[in-house]
Design a protein around this motif. Sequence first.
Motif, mmCIF file in Angstrom:
data_model
loop_
_atom_site.group_PDB
_atom_site.id
_atom_site.type_symbol
_atom_site.label_atom_id
_atom_site.label_comp_id
_atom_site.label_asym_id
_atom_site.label_seq_id
_atom_site.Cartn_x
_atom_site.Cartn_y
_atom_site.Cartn_z
ATOM 1 N N LEU A 223 2.385 -2.668 7.477
ATOM 2 C CA LEU A 223 1.818 -1.325 7.658
ATOM 3 C C LEU A 223 0.293 -1.352 7.567
ATOM 4 N N GLU B 74 11.098 1.264 3.454
ATOM 5 C CA GLU B 74 10.117 1.678 4.470
ATOM 6 C C GLU B 74 9.495 3.022 4.108
ATOM 7 N N ASP C 102 5.139 4.478 2.961
ATOM 8 C CA ASP C 102 4.454 5.398 3.862
ATOM 9 C C ASP C 102 3.105 5.796 3.241
#
Length: 595
Positions: free
Chosen positions: A418, A463, A467
């Motif tokens: 990410l 996941e 964030d």
Amino acid sequence: MSIQILLETKVKEGVRSLFDTELPSVEFQPTRKDFEGDITVVVFPMLRVVKGNPVQIGEQLGAFLKSEVDSISSYNVVKGFLNLVVSDSFYIDFFNGIKNESNYGLVEESVTDAVMVEYSSPNTNKPLHLGHIRNNLLGYAVAEIIKASGKKVYKTQIINDRGIHICKSMVAWVKFGNGETPESTGLKGDKLVGNYYVAFDKVYKEEIAKMVADGIDQKVAAKEAPILLEAQEMLIKWESGDKEVVSLWKKMNSWVYKGFDETYKTMGVDFDKLYYESDTYLLGKDFVADGLEKGVFYKKEDGSVWIDLTDDGLDEKIVLRSDGTAVYMTQDIGTAIQRVKDYPDIKGMVYTVGNEQDYHFKVLFLILKKLGFSWAEQLHHLSYGMVDLPSGKMKSREGTVVDADDLMVDMTATARELSEELGKLEEYSQAEKQELYKMVGLGALKYYILKVDPKKRILFNPEESVDFQGNTGPFIQYTYARIQSILRKANATEVDWSSAVDTSFELHPKEKELIKQLQLFPETIQLAAVNFSPALIANYVYDLVKEFNSFYQQVSILGETGEQKKVLRIQLSNKVSEVIESGFKLLGIQVPERM
């Protein structure tokens, strides 16, 4: 002093003066956004002691408070709610008082009032898994929060290092191991021993299936499978002190302890004292004998010893078998008493154990009270729900558990993916990047678990936890890093932002809201300590970050032309970052200087 503490005294004084009666408590709440005000006194509960119309009571109280409390600039009454507007000068004065407090919100540790917090407490036949992660994170955070609230804390665990479970791994290693060691395989010791626990179960099931196929009853086969009988024989040898078996037991357990230590280091948790079940399993028998003499326990015809708790809404519980051997309850009684002997300043204990043990701890605490230990009034079971993954429930015998080490590695990898997508790390060295990925990945994991009330079951979504938007660890870490960037730029200018702000200065609504949020931090720590709830700290920090981001979007900080305004806004940003760091430290989460 917070405005709420000040007002509670004055509201009670006002009720005494206006209505000639004593008000036992005052209910406050933040003023609703659609009304003018900062704090609201709820009048309705007062009607139990003050007779009259709630609006009129509110008006009289409002007039009294405005005349008696300099900090109240105005008020309004909506039905039974007295909305009070607190002056800007009060908030500025408060902020000037805390802005240079390095340990704001934390209370100095007591030298006499100690609490022991137990967590982790694994079995030595397998590595730590996702359930252990929640246990460790909760126990560690609760210990840190209680310490921050002003109590001395001892962190401990009791390692379940004896019994049939470890003998199963030992038998499998003897039969199939060919002398394997952590060094020869490159595996962590706890993983190697865990593999043999799984290997035992596989052979055990195969033997049962073969016996059933040969016409033997399923239940009989389950009790008489050859490999199980070998494990039971090994346990008997261990209990009798067989040198060879004890030597093997020490060797395999030492592999496991080394593996556990690596996991704890990565997880960022520690302990002050370790207890081992092999040392404590005989404790408690003397206290059962004392309790029998005092009539707390009674003996059945077969010689077993019990306690009857039916009058307390529980049932009868065995505390000693007919052959004189201890049960888990006996051991837990003895261990609790031993801990107070080891640390005489202990006034209470917190046991971090899953909710499937709720009944066990009700019984344990009640027995200790009946045995006459005063500290038993301060025992608490920090009961927590299980952690599930989208893939389903974990089973350690079948080797389908979510390994703690693997999950932490995966979280770091997810954070890396990410972060690389965001593409803001060009100036970082490879080592700095790796450190940041680990900080963000573990921060995401810890925050996702700790933001939930301990009693609730969690469906952990890796996941979702990483964030960079919403109620997540990375979102809060990113805000902290943003503030550090602001402060670096401020330090590069000639602005002296160390001076106090004049109390006659008029606050922007967003500045006021931010100070109000900062004011709640000490109270939140105390509440979290009393309720054994890291979730209160986690969600407080999230609310503070949301308030800061709203402030950041609506006012200029470094671009502000007014000197006083700029100084206040830099100081506010700095204090918010300190509280984020302090709050996250209580949760065992680090914050990055840059992201």
